[in-house]
Design a protein around this motif. Structure first.
Motif, mmCIF file in Angstrom:
data_model
loop_
_atom_site.group_PDB
_atom_site.id
_atom_site.type_symbol
_atom_site.label_atom_id
_atom_site.label_comp_id
_atom_site.label_asym_id
_atom_site.label_seq_id
_atom_site.Cartn_x
_atom_site.Cartn_y
_atom_site.Cartn_z
ATOM 1 N N ASP A 26 -33.424 -24.046 29.689
ATOM 2 C CA ASP A 26 -33.050 -22.654 29.931
ATOM 3 C C ASP A 26 -31.541 -22.460 30.033
ATOM 4 N N ILE A 27 -30.813 -23.530 30.256
ATOM 5 C CA ILE A 27 -29.360 -23.446 30.449
ATOM 6 C C ILE A 27 -28.662 -23.170 29.124
ATOM 7 N N GLY A 28 -29.114 -23.755 28.047
ATOM 8 C CA GLY A 28 -28.475 -23.560 26.752
ATOM 9 C C GLY A 28 -27.449 -24.647 26.472
ATOM 10 N N SER A 29 -26.505 -24.343 25.593
ATOM 11 C CA SER A 29 -25.491 -25.335 25.235
ATOM 12 C C SER A 29 -24.155 -24.648 25.018
ATOM 13 N N GLY A 30 -23.120 -25.428 24.947
ATOM 14 C CA GLY A 30 -21.778 -24.897 24.713
ATOM 15 C C GLY A 30 -21.138 -24.373 25.993
ATOM 16 N N LEU A 58 -23.734 -31.851 20.485
ATOM 17 C CA LEU A 58 -24.561 -31.892 19.281
ATOM 18 C C LEU A 58 -26.032 -32.124 19.605
ATOM 19 N N VAL A 59 -26.300 -32.960 20.587
ATOM 20 C CA VAL A 59 -27.691 -33.212 20.979
ATOM 21 C C VAL A 59 -28.323 -31.931 21.513
ATOM 22 N N ASN A 60 -27.593 -31.192 22.356
ATOM 23 C CA ASN A 60 -28.129 -29.932 22.881
ATOM 24 C C ASN A 60 -28.291 -28.891 21.786
ATOM 25 N N LYS A 61 -27.354 -28.820 20.853
ATOM 26 C CA LYS A 61 -27.478 -27.863 19.752
ATOM 27 C C LYS A 61 -28.676 -28.186 18.865
ATOM 28 N N ALA A 62 -29.065 -29.460 18.817
ATOM 29 C CA ALA A 62 -30.237 -29.866 18.045
ATOM 30 C C ALA A 62 -31.538 -29.539 18.778
#
Length: 88
Positions: free
Chosen positions: A45-49, A24-28
């Motif tokens: 640059d890595i992204g999330s999920g 959730l922190v990365n998606k934010a």
């Protein structure tokens, strides 16, 4: 036997909760500052999920696996004589 299963279930539940919070922190849009490797790839640059796993350098994935393994084998031990109830 049941107490051991309860202990392991609580431990895994806490790890899963940390994983969800990290997702959730990365998606934010909040990422660690700096670079993930020496070539200059930024954490952002890595992204999330799950798609982010393919973007992490293989040496970084190996470090993650070794770090988690070291925690499991070296530090996250049952404390004998305490009943192992609700550690942490």
């Amino acid at each position: 036997r049941f107490d051991r299963l309860r202990y392991v279930e609580i431990k895994h539940g806490r790890i899963c909760m940390l994983g969800v919070v990290g997702y959730l922190v990365n998606k934010a849009g909040i990422f660690l500052p700096g670079d993930i490797d020496l070539s200059g790839t930024k954490f952002s640059d890595i992204g999330s999920g799950f798609a982010a796993v393919s973007n992490i350098p293989s040496a970084g994935l190996a470090q993650l696996v070794l770090f988690v393994g070291a925690l499991e084998l070296g530090f996250m031990k049952d404390i004998e004589g305490t009943g192992n109830e609700f550690v942490g």
